[in-house]
Scaffold this motif. Structure first.
Motif, PDB file in Angstrom:
ATOM      1  N   PRO A 154      -1.457   2.819  -7.077  1.00  0.00           N
ATOM      2  CA  PRO A 154      -2.652   2.060  -7.482  1.00  0.00           C
ATOM      3  C   PRO A 154      -2.590   0.564  -7.206  1.00  0.00           C
ATOM      4  N   GLN A 155      -1.434   0.047  -6.786  1.00  0.00           N
ATOM      5  CA  GLN A 155      -1.325  -1.380  -6.445  1.00  0.00           C
ATOM      6  C   GLN A 155      -1.204  -1.588  -4.935  1.00  0.00           C
ATOM      7  N   ARG A 156      -1.404  -0.562  -4.155  1.00  0.00           N
ATOM      8  CA  ARG A 156      -1.038  -0.600  -2.742  1.00  0.00           C
ATOM      9  C   ARG A 156      -2.166  -1.035  -1.822  1.00  0.00           C
ATOM     10  N   ALA A 157      -1.792  -1.858  -0.836  1.00  0.00           N
ATOM     11  CA  ALA A 157      -2.611  -2.118   0.345  1.00  0.00           C
ATOM     12  C   ALA A 157      -1.818  -1.595   1.540  1.00  0.00           C
ATOM     13  N   ARG A 158      -2.396  -0.656   2.261  1.00  0.00           N
ATOM     14  CA  ARG A 158      -1.728  -0.085   3.441  1.00  0.00           C
ATOM     15  C   ARG A 158      -2.609  -0.330   4.656  1.00  0.00           C
ATOM     16  N   TRP A 159      -2.002  -0.539   5.823  1.00  0.00           N
ATOM     17  CA  TRP A 159      -2.789  -0.827   7.015  1.00  0.00           C
ATOM     18  C   TRP A 159      -2.242  -0.106   8.236  1.00  0.00           C
ATOM     19  N   SER A 160      -3.141   0.061   9.201  1.00  0.00           N
ATOM     20  CA  SER A 160      -2.797   0.730  10.455  1.00  0.00           C
ATOM     21  C   SER A 160      -2.189  -0.273  11.427  1.00  0.00           C
ATOM     22  N   SER A 161      -1.776   0.221  12.577  1.00  0.00           N
ATOM     23  CA  SER A 161      -1.309  -0.668  13.632  1.00  0.00           C
ATOM     24  C   SER A 161      -2.497  -1.367  14.281  1.00  0.00           C
ATOM     25  N   VAL A 162      -2.243  -2.413  15.038  1.00  0.00           N
ATOM     26  CA  VAL A 162      -3.295  -3.202  15.661  1.00  0.00           C
ATOM     27  C   VAL A 162      -4.066  -2.362  16.673  1.00  0.00           C
ATOM     28  N   SER A 163      -5.406  -2.379  16.528  1.00  0.00           N
ATOM     29  CA  SER A 163      -6.318  -1.716  17.473  1.00  0.00           C
ATOM     30  C   SER A 163      -6.126  -0.212  17.536  1.00  0.00           C
ATOM     31  N   LYS A 212      -8.722  -7.962  10.792  1.00  0.00           N
ATOM     32  CA  LYS A 212      -7.711  -8.458  11.727  1.00  0.00           C
ATOM     33  C   LYS A 212      -7.187  -7.340  12.612  1.00  0.00           C
ATOM     34  N   GLU A 213      -8.125  -6.547  13.159  1.00  0.00           N
ATOM     35  CA  GLU A 213      -7.842  -5.473  14.114  1.00  0.00           C
ATOM     36  C   GLU A 213      -7.053  -4.315  13.512  1.00  0.00           C
ATOM     37  N   ARG A 214      -7.061  -4.231  12.185  1.00  0.00           N
ATOM     38  CA  ARG A 214      -6.383  -3.131  11.500  1.00  0.00           C
ATOM     39  C   ARG A 214      -7.340  -2.457  10.534  1.00  0.00           C
ATOM     40  N   SER A 272       3.233 -10.882  12.261  1.00  0.00           N
ATOM     41  CA  SER A 272       3.139  -9.468  12.647  1.00  0.00           C
ATOM     42  C   SER A 272       4.073  -8.577  11.827  1.00  0.00           C
ATOM     43  N   THR A 273       5.125  -9.159  11.273  1.00  0.00           N
ATOM     44  CA  THR A 273       6.047  -8.378  10.443  1.00  0.00           C
ATOM     45  C   THR A 273       5.431  -8.023   9.104  1.00  0.00           C
ATOM     46  N   LEU A 274       4.743  -8.989   8.488  1.00  0.00           N
ATOM     47  CA  LEU A 274       4.035  -8.753   7.225  1.00  0.00           C
ATOM     48  C   LEU A 274       2.688  -9.476   7.323  1.00  0.00           C
ATOM     49  N   PRO A 275       1.682  -8.833   7.913  1.00  0.00           N
ATOM     50  CA  PRO A 275       0.414  -9.522   8.196  1.00  0.00           C
ATOM     51  C   PRO A 275      -0.427  -9.846   6.962  1.00  0.00           C
ATOM     52  N   PHE A 276      -0.163  -9.223   5.815  1.00  0.00           N
ATOM     53  CA  PHE A 276      -0.951  -9.474   4.606  1.00  0.00           C
ATOM     54  C   PHE A 276      -0.019  -9.717   3.420  1.00  0.00           C
ATOM     55  N   ARG A 277      -0.470 -10.562   2.502  1.00  0.00           N
ATOM     56  CA  ARG A 277       0.293 -10.806   1.280  1.00  0.00           C
ATOM     57  C   ARG A 277      -0.676 -10.914   0.101  1.00  0.00           C
ATOM     58  N   TRP A 278      -0.175 -10.651  -1.079  1.00  0.00           N
ATOM     59  CA  TRP A 278      -0.974 -10.753  -2.293  1.00  0.00           C
ATOM     60  C   TRP A 278      -0.835 -12.153  -2.897  1.00  0.00           C
ATOM     61  N   GLU A 279      -1.958 -12.719  -3.340  1.00  0.00           N
ATOM     62  CA  GLU A 279      -1.969 -13.983  -4.076  1.00  0.00           C
ATOM     63  C   GLU A 279      -2.847 -13.814  -5.315  1.00  0.00           C
ATOM     64  N   LYS A 280      -2.301 -14.157  -6.468  1.00  0.00           N
ATOM     65  CA  LYS A 280      -3.075 -14.024  -7.704  1.00  0.00           C
ATOM     66  C   LYS A 280      -3.978 -15.243  -7.906  1.00  0.00           C
ATOM     67  N   ASN A 319       4.090   3.356  11.248  1.00  0.00           N
ATOM     68  CA  ASN A 319       5.060   2.306  10.947  1.00  0.00           C
ATOM     69  C   ASN A 319       5.237   2.081   9.450  1.00  0.00           C
ATOM     70  N   ASP A 320       4.444   2.812   8.643  1.00  0.00           N
ATOM     71  CA  ASP A 320       4.579   2.740   7.184  1.00  0.00           C
ATOM     72  C   ASP A 320       4.455   1.305   6.677  1.00  0.00           C
TER      73      ASP A 320
END
Length: 510
Positions: A178-187, A162-164, A233-241, A194-195
């Motif tokens: 070890p539980q983290r997903a981190r992503w960059s800004s778009v493009s 998704k462009e990140r 855009s505020t929280l583009p990804f979420r975890w689902e078990k 932006n942490d």
């Protein structure tokens, strides 16, 4: 006296099955299927491998990554890493791109890489992220705090989504996440200021991850989760078990294919379509007991589309390095074991030219491809694997393992068509329908009951020159059950077995 009755066993579908004793198995099942596999109802000996390229160091280190850099113009460049440096493949050689040691992992610090906006981004679970832009390599500055310094010590997995740029299981400023997903800004894959991140609400560690459709499926130690895109855009990804009991133990065993994926867990292989999760290895439920449990986490997997197979390279019980491969034919749901597979990881390379008479190596008998086969055409991705010896090998390319004969061994179920009537069976003969190779032979061993010593061993000559032919071996032995073992050791193109037809008649009470 009753005459012999033929019992045709053809259109093989079951393959290797270890969940029941051989006398309870279906007719077309095998209690051992080594260096052979089932494809389109036939039994085939596996293909071998040939040396492709050599790093050429005096003291070689293991290959840890095989990937490709894709330029903005769409051209492909094969990129390879070992334990210390990055190389590009050029004119049959591997050329050092770093000029100094930049990787500090070991043979199990395998590369994960992704192309985005003309650059190849690489992580290995041990060192900071690096990039290659088509000419030079560099450490990527993942600035989280805004001080222009690199805050990323390591990451295990990386995706362009998704462009990140998305990285999983990180260490940041000396603190493990070890539980983290981190992503960059778009493009902007190198802008992390932006942490932006989300930690899964579990104490388990991320182990392996792969794409299934539009989702990133992530196996933790005990559970399976999905990192889903929200569109926010505020929280583009979420975890689902998805599941609480089907985690993984091997960081590089996860592989996605055709909107599904599998990973190696503590008990066996776990399958998912990003909605459902289940064990997929019910036919071979205890196969992990043949693996070195202390080194099981080093296993790695590769999807081979041409054969509809997933390879999982693993260390056997007495080995600390990967030496065998467990094979899943995901179309037909069959399993097999390939021995003598001493490889760390795998990847693909696109040939620049079609194979010709001048570029063909080996004898005519050693050719395994049809002249019009896709694998020898320009533009078709060929499969490469990396060795512990600093060499690349082309897999499924030869009838031998780099000149060493391949040893095939197949053991059938125990047969007695009259067992339900409480009768023994006399085996008159066995016919084999085979695509022969002139000058080759198969070794046939026959067993009765639960004996481990063959009462008959015969070399079955394959003298035909084309098409298929029936060949026969005689027996006459009486038993409560009958079993056969087929073996062959050769460097030439192997025959194919299309059918096995034993002839039985009843022979008294059990």
């Amino acid at each position: 006296m009753p005459s012999y009755q033929p019992f045709l066993i053809a259109d093989f579908k079951t393959g290797l099955e270890l969940d029941r004793e051989p006398w309870l198995l279906p007719r077309d099942a095998f209690s051992s299927l080594t260096n052979a596999y089932i494809k389109y109802g036939k039994i085939k000996r596996r293909k071998g491998y040939t040396e492709f390229a050599d790093i050429g160091l005096g003291t070689p280190t293991a290959i840890t990554g095989i990937t490709n850099h894709i330029s903005t113009g769409g051209t492909n460049q094969l990129i390879v890493t070992d334990e210390k440096r990055t190389y590009k493949y050029s004119a049959g050689s591997l050329v050092d791109l770093d000029g100094a040691d930049v990787w500090s992992g070991d043979e199990n610090s395998l590369l994960r890489a992704v192309n985005y906006l003309g650059k190849l981004y690489m992580v290995n679970g041990n060192d900071p992220m690096r990039s290659y832009d088509g000419s030079t390599t560099a450490e990527v500055t993942v600035d989280i705090t805004g001080d222009t310094n690199n805050d990323l010590d390591l990451a295990y997995h990386i995706f362009a989504h998704k462009e990140r740029l998305v990285i999983l299981h990180t260490s940041e400023n000396g603190v493990r996440k070890p539980q983290r997903a981190r992503w960059s800004s778009v493009s902007n894959p190198e802008d992390f200021t932006n942490d932006e991140y989300v930690d899964a609400p579990t104490a388990e560690w991320i182990v392996t991850a792969y794409f299934v459709g539009d989702d990133i499926v992530v196996h933790f130690e005990q559970s399976v989760w999905v990192l889903r895109y929200t569109g926010d855009s505020t929280l583009p990804f979420r975890w689902e078990k998805l599941n609480s009991t089907s985690g993984s133990t091997a960081f590089y065993s996860g592989v996605g294919f055709l909107d599904q994926g599998i990973a190696l867990g503590k008990g066996g292989h776990i399958w998912t379509d990003s909605v459902h999760v289940q064990r997929i290895d019910q036919k071979i439920p205890d196969i992990v007991l043949t693996m070195n449990q202390d080194a099981l986490g080093n296993s790695s997997s590769l999807f081979f589309e041409e054969l509809s197979q997933v390879f999982t390279f693993y260390p056997t019980t007495n080995s600390t390095t990967k030496d065998n491969a467990l094979i899943l034919n995901f179309d037909e749901k069959t399993w097999a074991i390939y021995e003598n597979m001493p490889f760390t990881t795998g990847g693909f390379f696109t040939a620049a030219q079609t194979q010709t008479w001048n570029t063909t190596t080996g004898t005519w008998l050693q050719q395994t491809e049809k002249w019009v086969a896709s694998a020898i055409q320009a533009g078709y991705p060929i499969i490469l694997v990396g060795g512990y010896d600093g060499k690349l090998y082309r897999l499924s390319d030869s009838s031998s393992d780099n000149g060493t004969a391949i040893e095939m061994a197949i053991e059938s179920a125990r047969w007695n068509p009259y067992a339900s009537k409480g009768l023994k069976a006399r085996l008159g003969w066995i016919d084999f329908l085979i695509t022969p190779i002139a000058g080759e032979t198969l070794t046939i061993e026959l067993f009765t009951d639960f004996n481990s010593t063959a009462y008959k061993t015969e070399e079955l000559p394959l003298d035909g020159n084309s098409g298929k032919e029936w060949v026969r071996i005689f027996s006459g032995e009486i038993g409560e059950s009958h079993r056969l073992r087929i073996s062959q050791t050769s460097i030439n193109t192997p025959p194919e077995i299309h059918a096995i037809m034993p002839a039985f008649k009843p022979a008294g009470r059990i």
